[in-house]
Design a protein around this motif. Structure first.
Motif, short mmCIF file in Angstrom:
data_model
loop_
_atom_site.label_atom_id
_atom_site.label_comp_id
_atom_site.label_asym_id
_atom_site.label_seq_id
_atom_site.Cartn_x
_atom_site.Cartn_y
_atom_site.Cartn_z
N ALA A 160 0.82 -1.22 0.00
CA ALA A 160 0.00 0.00 0.00
C ALA A 160 0.85 1.26 0.00
N GLY A 161 2.09 1.15 -0.51
CA GLY A 161 2.96 2.32 -0.59
C GLY A 161 3.61 2.71 0.72
N LEU A 162 3.51 1.87 1.73
CA LEU A 162 4.09 2.20 3.04
C LEU A 162 5.59 2.01 3.03
N ALA A 163 6.29 2.88 3.73
CA ALA A 163 7.73 2.74 3.93
C ALA A 163 8.00 1.65 4.96
N ASP A 164 9.24 1.16 4.99
CA ASP A 164 9.58 0.09 5.93
C ASP A 164 9.36 0.51 7.38
N ALA A 165 9.57 1.81 7.67
CA ALA A 165 9.35 2.27 9.05
C ALA A 165 7.89 2.13 9.46
N ILE A 167 5.72 -0.01 8.06
CA ILE A 167 5.44 -1.44 8.11
C ILE A 167 5.93 -2.02 9.43
N TYR A 168 7.11 -1.59 9.86
CA TYR A 168 7.68 -2.06 11.13
C TYR A 168 6.77 -1.69 12.30
N GLU A 169 6.23 -0.46 12.27
CA GLU A 169 5.33 -0.01 13.34
C GLU A 169 4.06 -0.85 13.37
N GLN A 170 3.49 -1.12 12.19
CA GLN A 170 2.26 -1.92 12.14
C GLN A 170 2.52 -3.36 12.55
N ALA A 171 3.64 -3.92 12.11
CA ALA A 171 3.96 -5.30 12.46
C ALA A 171 4.13 -5.45 13.96
N GLN A 172 4.73 -4.45 14.61
CA GLN A 172 4.87 -4.48 16.07
C GLN A 172 3.51 -4.33 16.75
N HIS A 173 2.68 -3.44 16.21
CA HIS A 173 1.37 -3.18 16.83
C HIS A 173 0.46 -4.40 16.76
N PHE A 174 0.39 -5.02 15.57
CA PHE A 174 -0.51 -6.15 15.39
C PHE A 174 0.12 -7.49 15.73
N GLN A 175 1.45 -7.49 15.96
CA GLN A 175 2.16 -8.72 16.33
C GLN A 175 1.95 -9.83 15.30
N ARG A 176 2.06 -9.48 14.03
CA ARG A 176 1.92 -10.46 12.95
C ARG A 176 2.54 -9.88 11.69
N PRO A 177 2.75 -10.72 10.67
CA PRO A 177 3.33 -10.21 9.43
C PRO A 177 2.39 -9.22 8.73
N ILE A 178 2.97 -8.31 7.98
CA ILE A 178 2.23 -7.39 7.13
C ILE A 178 2.46 -7.82 5.69
N TYR A 179 1.37 -8.20 5.01
CA TYR A 179 1.48 -8.77 3.67
C TYR A 179 1.53 -7.70 2.59
N ALA A 180 2.25 -8.02 1.51
CA ALA A 180 2.40 -7.08 0.40
C ALA A 180 1.07 -6.77 -0.26
N ILE A 181 0.15 -7.75 -0.30
CA ILE A 181 -1.15 -7.53 -0.94
C ILE A 181 -2.14 -6.84 0.00
N GLY A 182 -1.77 -6.68 1.25
CA GLY A 182 -2.68 -6.14 2.24
C GLY A 182 -3.22 -7.24 3.13
N GLU A 183 -4.17 -6.91 3.98
CA GLU A 183 -4.74 -7.90 4.89
C GLU A 183 -5.41 -9.03 4.11
N ARG A 184 -6.19 -8.67 3.09
CA ARG A 184 -6.86 -9.66 2.24
C ARG A 184 -7.41 -8.94 1.02
N VAL A 185 -7.59 -9.68 -0.06
CA VAL A 185 -8.11 -9.12 -1.31
C VAL A 185 -9.26 -9.99 -1.78
N ALA A 186 -10.38 -9.38 -2.11
CA ALA A 186 -11.55 -10.12 -2.55
C ALA A 186 -11.38 -10.60 -3.99
N LEU A 187 -11.89 -11.78 -4.27
CA LEU A 187 -11.87 -12.30 -5.64
C LEU A 187 -12.82 -11.49 -6.52
N PRO A 188 -12.42 -11.18 -7.76
CA PRO A 188 -13.32 -10.45 -8.67
C PRO A 188 -14.56 -11.26 -9.03
N PHE A 189 -14.37 -12.60 -9.16
CA PHE A 189 -15.50 -13.47 -9.51
C PHE A 189 -15.38 -14.78 -8.75
N TYR A 190 -16.53 -15.29 -8.28
CA TYR A 190 -16.55 -16.60 -7.62
C TYR A 190 -17.97 -17.16 -7.70
#
Length: 272
Positions: A160-165, A167-190
């Protein structure tokens, strides 16, 4: 003296305590260190080095002022009336009204999430997570779908265009990995299909490029076969998670990668 303070500041980075508490402690240490300049000033006056003594005394008084203002800010939670720090920050191009990271008052971290298409409105009480069975063929189809969505620009692997600093803050806050695609992405069709006694989730970049991605085994804690006679079932949401991620390491972000996964949420309604 400065080397000593730098060492203390370095090791403070290993302490897992609130930033405000850290800065209260460090403000006291810096105040004590400031009196070293007063000691040097007195020494220069004694040896008749008046110029050096005056310079050290002026620096001591300036640093003493800001050290006291720091103590007031970190222990009272606001700037003193005679504090010129906001004006100095504004003169240097900063924003004194922004949340102060050193005070432990950072902007509320947000979970990265990319745009999700509308899939209909459901009552939250009528939704349950589905337990999926994914074999190697399903996983291969999911990986291919993600590659297509990335190529089409629907998914971006840019955190989401975030700098490493950030991302580091969010990863510490949520105590989990921060994914490149975001938390989750909805399928266009299902869509959901019944094939050979199984309920298969199909998904794709559109309705003409769909493929089987998983088999639903249960909805909530109940096997799906036990529900279909009494309830109408429909897929409410499907999401993709996983992929490249960054985690908070000792002193910065650490990169890694997880397999892409499919998440499905089912809506149910009792048959008439």
């Amino acid at each position: 003296m400065l080397s000593f303070l730098d060492i203390i500041n370095h090791y403070f980075g290993y302490l897992n305590i609130n930033n405000r508490v850290k800065n209260r402690i460090f403000s006291i240490i810096c105040l004590i260190g400031d009196f070293y300049l007063l000691y040097k000033s007195i020494y220069y006056f004694r040896v008749q080095a008046i110029g050096r003594g005056v310079i050290n005394l002026i620096v001591f008084l300036v640093l003493l002022y800001f050290a006291v203002m720091n103590l007031y800010f970190y222990y009272r939670g606001r700037n003193a009336v005679v504090d010129v720090s906001p004006y100095v920050e504004k003169a240097l191009g900063g924003d004194p009204t922004a949340p102060h990271p050193l005070a432990g008052q950072t902007a509320k971290p947000k979970i990265i999430s990319q745009v999700q298409p509308a899939t209909g409105l459901f009552e939250e009480k009528d939704l349950l997570p589905a337990q999926l069975e994914v074999d190697s063929a399903h996983q291969q189809q999911l990986d291919q779908l993600v590659a297509q969505l990335i190529e089409a620009g629907y998914i971006s692997l840019n955190y989401a265009g975030l700098a490493d600093a950030d991302i580091y803050e969010q990863a510490q806050h949520f105590q989990r990995p921060i994914y490149a695609i975001g938390e989750r992405v909805a399928l266009p069709f299902y869509e959901l299909k019944q094939e050979d006694g199984q309920w298969v989730v199909y998904g794709g970049i559109n309705a003409m490029a769909k493929a089987p991605l998983a088999v639903i085994k249960s909805v909530g804690l109940t096997p799906i076969q036990e529900l279909t006679d009494r309830y109408q079932l429909a897929i409410a949401h499907t999401w993709i998670t996983g992929g490249p991620h960054k985690m908070a390491g000792r002193s910065g972000v650490v990169e890694g990668s997880d397999p892409y996964q499919l998440m499905v949420q089912m809506a149910y309604q009792k048959r008439a």
